[in-house]
Design an enzyme around this catalytic site. Structure first.
Site, PDB file in Angstrom:
ATOM      1  N   ASP A 318      10.802  -6.388 -20.972  1.00 45.67           N
ATOM      2  CA  ASP A 318      11.454  -5.750 -19.940  1.00 45.67           C
ATOM      3  C   ASP A 318      10.449  -4.497 -19.703  1.00 45.67           C
ATOM      4  O   ASP A 318       9.861  -4.101 -20.641  1.00 45.67           O
ATOM      5  CB  ASP A 318      12.946  -5.178 -20.206  1.00 45.67           C
ATOM      6  CG  ASP A 318      13.581  -4.963 -18.630  1.00 45.67           C
ATOM      7  OD1 ASP A 318      12.911  -4.826 -17.782  1.00 45.67           O
ATOM      8  OD2 ASP A 318      14.756  -4.814 -18.676  1.00 45.67           O
ATOM      9  N   GLU A 520      20.849   0.314 -12.595  1.00 49.25           N
ATOM     10  CA  GLU A 520      20.653   0.597 -14.019  1.00 49.25           C
ATOM     11  C   GLU A 520      21.051   2.035 -14.527  1.00 49.25           C
ATOM     12  O   GLU A 520      22.452   2.341 -14.208  1.00 49.25           O
ATOM     13  CB  GLU A 520      19.333   0.628 -14.234  1.00 49.25           C
ATOM     14  CG  GLU A 520      18.572  -0.812 -13.998  1.00 49.25           C
ATOM     15  CD  GLU A 520      17.075  -0.856 -14.593  1.00 49.25           C
ATOM     16  OE1 GLU A 520      16.899  -0.592 -15.569  1.00 49.25           O
ATOM     17  OE2 GLU A 520      16.358  -1.544 -13.656  1.00 49.25           O
TER      18      GLU A 520
HETATM   19  C1  BGC Z   1      15.176  -4.225 -15.426  1.00 46.94           C
HETATM   20  C2  BGC Z   1      15.056  -5.649 -15.430  1.00 46.94           C
HETATM   21  C3  BGC Z   1      14.027  -5.785 -14.341  1.00 46.94           C
HETATM   22  C4  BGC Z   1      12.894  -5.340 -14.338  1.00 46.94           C
HETATM   23  C5  BGC Z   1      11.811  -5.541 -13.455  1.00 46.94           C
HETATM   24  C6  BGC Z   1      13.873  -3.461 -15.700  1.00 46.94           C
HETATM   25  O1  BGC Z   1      13.968  -2.004 -15.325  1.00 46.94           O
HETATM   26  O2  BGC Z   1      15.757  -3.822 -16.701  1.00 46.94           O
HETATM   27  O3  BGC Z   1      16.338  -6.350 -15.111  1.00 46.94           O
HETATM   28  O4  BGC Z   1      14.025  -7.414 -14.247  1.00 46.94           O
HETATM   29  O5  BGC Z   1      13.040  -3.993 -14.523  1.00 46.94           O
HETATM   30  O6  BGC Z   1      12.167  -4.844 -12.420  1.00 46.94           O
HETATM   31  C1  BGC Z   2      11.276  -0.157 -10.845  1.00 43.47           C
HETATM   32  C2  BGC Z   2      12.369  -1.049 -11.482  1.00 43.47           C
HETATM   33  C3  BGC Z   2      12.307  -0.949 -12.722  1.00 43.47           C
HETATM   34  C4  BGC Z   2      12.615   0.586 -13.124  1.00 43.47           C
HETATM   35  C5  BGC Z   2      12.760   0.608 -14.569  1.00 43.47           C
HETATM   36  C6  BGC Z   2      11.786   1.296 -11.300  1.00 43.47           C
HETATM   37  O1  BGC Z   2      10.623   2.114 -10.840  1.00 43.47           O
HETATM   38  O2  BGC Z   2      11.189  -0.262  -9.558  1.00 43.47           O
HETATM   39  O3  BGC Z   2      11.945  -2.449 -11.190  1.00 43.47           O
HETATM   40  O4  BGC Z   2      13.312  -1.637 -13.184  1.00 43.47           O
HETATM   41  O5  BGC Z   2      11.657   1.245 -12.576  1.00 43.47           O
HETATM   42  O6  BGC Z   2      13.230   1.832 -15.169  1.00 43.47           O
END
Ligand code: BGC
Ligand code: BGC
Length: 814
Positions: A318, A520
């Site tokens: 991830d 998140e």
């Molecule tokens: C998330 C994932 C996601 C990835 C790509 C991460 O921050 O935890 O679920 O697939 O970003 O965007």
């Molecule tokens: C991205 C997400 C990712 C996240 C992780 C964002 O800037 O767009 O896809 O999951 O950062 O912290």
């Protein structure tokens, strides 16, 4: 007022600022088109072994590197031949998050072409694959169907419906030339304070296992069948392995603690089911288990996942998750590969990581066998996806690619509407539901006619949208529009009145309210109290006027709703329905029978301690009224001491600077003056080069527009010795014309300084966005404020500044 003098020393900042002003920007270059030619083989494994044997170390390592689309060019692709790439939640093709579908397909072709250009010496050129987060439909792309989030699908309990949604989503993904979906999330969310609860189907592991497997089958097709990974199918990912839904206090990316067998009996249950269903990829989780980060956990990533569970697909990391492993950085982490990770998701720092991995193979830190094993797993998935055959096609030539009419096709929208209707859970009803045909209905609440709010996070942007317009959501029906159509069709009349005012007294009022979008860690909460009283006040005012009400609550989790329930004649948990708001009217009018049942226990208090059983719940898992069924309406307890506590984390919101927060300004060039306290964050103190004015975002002057003259500085902070991350909701109307720098200042010490010119340019004209500032780019934030410095005239707007929890290692994002 307090603070200003000890906030920073202008001279220290000025020095640091001038040092930051020369950062060059990168330019993109594209590569010409050429076709791939791969050897046909009967025996897949033999073919893969043959390919691996003919690859150079550099190309092997590149198969294990996954950058994000805005950090590399087609020229980089041709030069390094990454195995895969992704678009993050905030990334779109060619720097445009809201690019039309055709641009997504164009980028897919461009990168594919670059990946398969013949290599010297007959080295195999391997097609690249593109991964995306289509977690509730292909929602990074404007115009796609927005399905309800997983928590709502859990309430349908309908695996066949989820399977059909998987197929529809895969079709829409393939339309844009993308190969791979980072979905389903098979987290078993056990603490609803977690900001990703809505990505979880249920607190019940068995239900998660059943629905997760169904989504996998829908996305990939049935393993062994003719159309497995064929036309209109994409690679699926079960994520995040494992324990994401089990962190202490529901803190995203946090610590999971307990007996490993007991933890597995809850959080690992969905994986064997997904593997049986053929899932080709599994994403490692950010969390740690008993002190060890999953990205470095060999016992679980290898012994359990490969050994015990027999998974033979690829394990992808991830977002920089490897950088959180003890002893690792984002660019240096052999530990993850050695623990069993096959692909590093390394959005921006791919070059450094790639160089280090190559060096670590050369110096023996990483055995070549481990590299070969990881590459084999990546190629195995590509082989099953039909990408290693002799007639592998460009993305635009595959299956339904380019069939833009399939994005939000009538069939897909009907399916989404069916899912919305099936997911409505009626929690209380004194008989006001179903709505009487011919009734005069008033629809109130700011969320009633807002697709962004109804869709939640992971919608067009990572954090979702709070606005709603036809440009961003061309193929959507709001809850209000759905209600209006149904009510009028029944011979009644419907009025939209966000603030609840009316000329003609309605027979019934429907109040649509709920959580604002988040994703998140930004959605983590300390409790399940709901502090936004807009809905509550509307319900109260209708109750006073003796107008019966139906509360339609939009949320990514169960919340403490006792106060609202006491005021309403019916209460419906509508979750995050997405683009087909008419599905709600279908249930409220009784046109479609109410069948939705809770897949999460509903709390009776606001504390938010984990609740995963009937005992202590207001409504247990499985609860939900049928159409026409009424319920007892006891008055529920309304005491919640937490709601009275002021949230000191808010620095600026609704146009007001909170107590204990400050905004200061100064000019750092010429004859420095100040710093001067900006009274309540407005005005234009003379000589400081900054002018602040009220700006309307959602309501009158609920935001501020800040005009910085060249060489001026704006500081925002709090008197608290808070160490938490900063979260800003901001907007940049026009690209900056000079360097913009962000400092983290305190007591005459400028702290770390970062050049955010590119991020501000990227944010320009994109509407309201979220900025998260963590230790990752700021260093220790304890007692530090944010300082914006601009080299040239620069205007931006701020709607909210808060301090939020962010797990260690969380990246800064703009
Ligand atoms: C998330 C994932 C996601 C990835 C790509 C991460 O921050 O935890 O679920 O697939 O970003 O965007
Ligand atoms: C991205 C997400 C990712 C996240 C992780 C964002 O800037 O767009 O896809 O999951 O950062 O912290």
């Amino acid at each position: 007022m307090r603070i200003p003098a000890r906030f920073f020393a202008a001279s220290a900042l000025a020095g640091a600022l001038s040092a930051c002003m020369a950062t060059p920007m990168e330019a993109g270059v594209s590569a010409p088109v050429q076709e791939a030619a791969a050897a046909p083989e009967d025996d897949a494994e033999a073919q893969i072994a043959d390919i691996v044997s003919r690859m150079s170390l550099e190309r092997k390592v590149a198969q294990l590197i996954q950058p994000q689309i805005n950090s590399f060019t087609a020229e980089d692709m041709e030069r390094y031949r990454f195995g895969s790439y992704l678009n993050g939640g905030n990334g779109g093709p060619y720097g445009d998050e809201f690019a039309p579908a055709s641009e997504w397909l164009r980028l897919a072709d461009e990168m594919y072409d670059a990946s398969v250009k013949p290599l010297p010496g007959g080295e195999p050129a391997i097609p690249v694959i593109w991964g995306t987060d289509a977690v509730h439909g292909h929602t990074n792309v404007v115009g796609a169907t927005i399905f309800p989030h997983n928590i709502a699908l859990g309430a349908t309990g309908d695996a066949d419906l989820v399977r059909r949604i998987g197929y529809a989503t895969a079709i829409e993904i393939e339309v844009t030339g993308i190969d791979w979906n980072f979905s389903p999330t098979v987290a078993v969310a056990r603490d609803d304070r977690w900001g990703r609860t809505y990505e979880s189907y249920s607190e019940d592991p068995e239900l998660v296992a059943e629905l997760g497997a169904a989504l996998v089958e829908g996305l990939q097709g049935k393993r062994g069948s003719e159309d497995y990974l064929g036309d209109g199918r994409v690679i699926a990912t079960a994520k995040h392995f494992f324990g994401d839904g089990g962190t202490d206090n529901g803190i995203d990316q946090g610590e999971v603690t307990g007996d490993i067998d007991e933890l597995m009996a809850i959080h690992a249950v969905p994986y064997p089911a997904a593997i049986d269903a053929g899932v080709e990829a599994i994403m490692a989780s950010f969390n740690s288990i008993n002190g060890r980060k999953m990205h470095g956990n060999e016992a679980l990533l290898t012994d359990v996942l490969r050994g015990e569970m027999g998974f033979d697909g690829l394990v992808v990391g991830d977002w920089n998750g490897h950088g959180q492993v003890a002893g690792c950085t984002v660019t240096d982490c052999p530990q993850s590969l050695m623990a069993g990770l096959d692909i590093y998701m390394v959005p921006d720092d791919w070059k450094g990581l790639m160089d280090n991995l190559i060096a670590q193979v050369k110096d023996g830190t990483i055995p070549m066998e481990r590299i070969d094993e990881a590459v084999t797993r990546v190629l195995r998935v590509k082989q099953r996806a039909g990408l290693l055959g002799p007639d592998t096609k460009r993305p635009s030539e595959r299956g339904v690619a380019g069939r833009y009419d399939l994005l939000a096709s009538p069939e897909h929208r009907a399916l989404a509407r069916e899912a919305v209707a099936a997911s409505q859970v009626i929690l209380r009803n004194d008989g006001v539901l179903p709505l009487r045909p011919g009734a005069n209905v008033l629809v109130a609440g700011n969320a009633a006619d807002n697709i962004g709010i109804a869709s939640g996070g992971w919608t067009l942007e990572w954090q979702g949208m709070t606005e709603s317009n036809d440009t961003l959501f061309p193929n959507a029906t709001s809850i209000w529009e759905g209600l209006e159509e149904a009510v009028v069709a029944s011979g009644g009349s419907a009025t939209l009145s966000a603030d609840g005012s009316f000329d003609e007294r309605p027979d019934v009022a429907i109040v649509v309210f709920g959580e604002r979008p988040y994703a998140e860690f930004a959605g983590d909460q300390k409790d399940l109290g709901f502090r936004d009283e807009e809905g509550l006040n509307l319900l109260r005012s209708f109750a006073e006027a003796e107008i019966p009400t139906v509360a339609v609550f939009l949320s990514g989790r169960p919340m403490w709703m006792n106060r609202e329930m006491n005021q309403a004649n019916a209460f419906v948990a509508s979750w995050l329905p997405g683009s087909e708001g008419a599905g709600i009217a279908d249930v409220l009018t009784g046109a479609v029978p109410a069948t939705g049942k809770l897949s999460f226990s509903w709390p009776n208090d606001c504390i938010g301690e984990p609740l995963n059983q009937a005992e202590g719940a207001l409504f247990p898992v499985g609860y939900g009224l049928a159409t026409g069924e009424t319920s007892p309406m006891p008055t529920l307890g309304e005491s919640c001491s937490l709601l009275d506590q002021t949230d000191t984390a808010v620095l600026f919101a609704q146009g007001r600077l909170a107590d204990g927060a400050y905004a200061v300004t100064t000019s750092i060039t010429g004859s420095a003056r100040g710093p001067v306290m900006l009274d309540q964050f407005r005005g234009a103190p003379e000589g400081t080069g900054i002018a602040v004015r009220g700006f309307d975002r959602n309501a009158q002057e609920d935001a501020r527009e800040i005009r910085m003259a060249a060489g001026s500085l704006l500081g925002i902070g709090t008197e608290e010795q808070d160490s938490r991350a900063y979260r800003l909701i901001y907007e940049v109307p026009q690209r900056p014309t000079g360097t913009v720098t962000l400092g983290f200042a305190q007591m005459g010490d400028a702290g770390a300084m970062i050049d955010i010119t590119q991020q501000m340019a990227h944010a320009a004209e994109k509407g309201w966005r979220e900025m998260i500032i963590t230790e990752a780019c700021a260093g220790d934030l304890t007692g530090r404020g944010l300082a914006f410095l601009s080299e040239a005239d620069f205007t931006f707007r701020i709607a909210e500044v808060t301090r939020v929890e962010a797990a260690e290692g969380t990246e800064c994002s703009f």
